[in-house]
Design a protein around this motif. Sequence first.
Motif, PDB file in Angstrom:
ATOM      1  N   TRP A 228       0.848  -1.193  -0.113  1.00 36.38           N
ATOM      2  CA  TRP A 228       0.051   0.105   0.098  1.00 36.38           C
ATOM      3  C   TRP A 228       0.642   1.384  -0.044  1.00 36.38           C
ATOM      4  O   TRP A 228       0.647   2.151  -0.877  1.00 36.38           O
ATOM      5  N   TYR A 229       1.538   1.465   1.042  1.00 32.22           N
ATOM      6  CA  TYR A 229       2.412   2.640   1.263  1.00 32.22           C
ATOM      7  C   TYR A 229       3.548   3.074   0.096  1.00 32.22           C
ATOM      8  O   TYR A 229       3.498   4.333  -0.092  1.00 32.22           O
ATOM      9  N   ARG A 230       3.748   2.177  -0.549  1.00 36.14           N
ATOM     10  CA  ARG A 230       4.872   2.320  -1.759  1.00 36.14           C
ATOM     11  C   ARG A 230       4.009   2.325  -3.117  1.00 36.14           C
ATOM     12  O   ARG A 230       4.771   2.309  -3.974  1.00 36.14           O
TER      13      ARG A 230
ATOM     14  N   TYR B 132      -5.764  -1.761  -4.666  1.00 30.03           N
ATOM     15  CA  TYR B 132      -7.235  -0.897  -4.575  1.00 30.03           C
ATOM     16  C   TYR B 132      -7.996  -2.019  -3.382  1.00 30.03           C
ATOM     17  O   TYR B 132      -8.705  -1.503  -2.786  1.00 30.03           O
ATOM     18  N   GLY B 133      -7.310  -3.205  -3.112  1.00 33.79           N
ATOM     19  CA  GLY B 133      -7.976  -4.139  -1.879  1.00 33.79           C
ATOM     20  C   GLY B 133      -7.935  -3.450  -0.590  1.00 33.79           C
ATOM     21  O   GLY B 133      -8.474  -3.841   0.436  1.00 33.79           O
ATOM     22  N   TYR B 134      -6.645  -2.499  -0.470  1.00 31.59           N
ATOM     23  CA  TYR B 134      -6.470  -1.846   0.784  1.00 31.59           C
ATOM     24  C   TYR B 134      -7.706  -0.805   1.035  1.00 31.59           C
ATOM     25  O   TYR B 134      -7.741  -0.441   2.344  1.00 31.59           O
ATOM     26  N   ILE B 135      -8.317  -0.374   0.020  1.00 31.41           N
ATOM     27  CA  ILE B 135      -9.255   0.590   0.230  1.00 31.41           C
ATOM     28  C   ILE B 135     -10.631  -0.251   0.591  1.00 31.41           C
ATOM     29  O   ILE B 135     -11.451  -1.187  -0.095  1.00 31.41           O
TER      30      ILE B 135
ATOM     31  N   GLY C 115     -13.865   5.946   0.348  1.00 33.47           N
ATOM     32  CA  GLY C 115     -13.310   4.668   1.275  1.00 33.47           C
ATOM     33  C   GLY C 115     -12.431   5.089   2.379  1.00 33.47           C
ATOM     34  O   GLY C 115     -12.151   6.194   2.677  1.00 33.47           O
ATOM     35  N   GLU C 116     -12.036   3.797   2.912  1.00 27.06           N
ATOM     36  CA  GLU C 116     -11.089   3.971   3.969  1.00 27.06           C
ATOM     37  C   GLU C 116      -9.861   3.031   3.818  1.00 27.06           C
ATOM     38  O   GLU C 116     -10.042   2.063   2.934  1.00 27.06           O
TER      39      GLU C 116
END
Length: 636
Positions: free
Chosen positions: A455-457, A556-559, A595-596
């Motif tokens: 996610w962060y990268r 996108y799955g992290y959202i 989203g979150e």
Amino acid sequence: MIRIIIAFLLFLPFAVPAKESNYYFFSMEDVENIRSSSQTEWGQAIIEKQKEIVDERRKHSLRVPLLEGGHLHDYFCPIHNQVFRFDWENPHAHYCVLCDKYWKDNNRFDWAWINHVHLHNRVYLTACMYLYLVTEEVRYAEYIRDMMLDYASKYPTYMNHDTARGAGPWGGKMFGQSLDEAVWASEACRAYRIAQPVMTNKEIRKIETGYLTPCADLLLRRRGDANWQVWHNSGLIALGIALENDSIINTAVNDPECGYHVQMERHVRDDGWWSEGSPVYHYYPLQAMLLSADAVRCRGIDLYDDKLYKMLAAPASAVYADLFFPSHNDGWYGESLVAQAHLYEMAQVRYQDPFFMDVLRQCYRYTERNSVEALLNHTRIPAASNLASWPSVYFKDAGFAVLRSGEKTAVLKYGSHGGGHGHPDKLSISFHDGEKEIVTDMGTSAYGVPAFTGWYRKTLSHSTLTVDGKDQRATAGELVSFETTRKGGKVKAQVSDAYSGVIMERQLTMQKNKLIDLFTATSAEAHLYDYVLILTEEPFFTHEGEAVVLDDAPAYGYITNATKRTMSGFFSCKMGNATLTISLPDTLQFEVITGEAPGIPPGNERVNEKYPEHLCYPLIIRLKHKELKIRTEWQF
């Protein structure tokens, strides 16, 4: 083999004359300043804190671990990105305050626990050193002697290993990285040298043969680059002084491939910023350089030059109103001038520059003067009464611009990738309203957790444009224009090869309480454009959206809890005290997705107070077209 290497080094030419018994980390003037400062009210508080550190450490076993350490970034909850709570009594059970449970049966966690023991020991040795310098109580020197003797007995038994217990080229012995080995040596050697007068010749010889020499041999073999090598050089300089070996010192300073001067020339840009493009990875090597410059003074070498000065001065004009930095590229969120006040104490002592005095006065608006480095600076430094009025500025070589209007700050990042610590985030922005970030650049979590790479990268986790669900290429944009005004400014930048066939341009205009963001993308072919804003507060709309699952790419799955609204023309939403209005050409229909997602990772106390939920709220404007032209207006 070690004897052969050291014998060879002794016959290398070196740049300074050898002076017997002239190897020290603190001059007599330094010692006098430390002792004088310790008599002040603020200095007494620092000394009392060092006593607390020593007393607390001595409540637990002082035995050096029998096993090798691992990687500090592994000491984090893999779910919450939260550092485990260190417990002296639980080397195999590691508590996450957010999970409210102990994590067990994980070797990497256990090995990282050992790292924390070594780090506590380093802090303990440093505290003992200052207490011995100030009080001259022999027991503090004896504490150093006893621990260094224990390390000297264990160090030869440690295997060379990397963070996975393999035989990688950058492994250490105490730690899984030679980098950590060098950081530890940089501090521990200072304590050893101060305590040496209470040691017998036999004890000195044991520490030299058991720890100092084999550690120097290891670092001499680890010939690297960038922040790793800068710390290798710092460790080697400290070890060279501890061993009274000018050839080791000379190698660290003057080696034509890896030495201090080469690293400065290779990685410090003309505008003063370090090449890895991150505030964290600016101050990390800067600390090593300051330790190096301070240490070699005893050998008649002056490294306090203009380039080192620029490294200290440049970041101070890039901060938000609360002295935090935008968290570009890799590195912990929450880097700030306040966290680096101890380095500016050193800088002020050596440079005697009024700008560094102003930086310190600003820092002490937010924190007490409580670093041990402050003891070197026997000068009263009152906290500033007013916020610093730094102007809008851009950094040509680092490649980002800072627009200011009162306490509000907007940042546009467009420059070089940043090497191994870079992020695919050209034309990303962040915005700070004077109290906290509203649009955030989150930096990264610990490197050992899945969200670091997942996610962060990713481009998606930055406030820029994602095209066809893919990450941008590692590239550099260019500044088109920059101008300042009395209450703000304007900056425009573009990038032509982040995505094949797509030319992107972004312009920010700040004026008083308004920020206007114009983003365009053009291509000969249609693409799926996702214009993303990473918000720290949830946006509120006048009507509900429909639930949607985002599966365009793994990132996108992290959202989660995503909703979609179909719109045309323009729309407005509220976020905290701000109103943002986003508009596209009237003829186009687009989707607004919210989203979150994992947000600013848990950090220091100031970070956790500002961002307690550790969530972010992506706002995505999605359009399938050849061209994107989007205007976002923020009103505060």
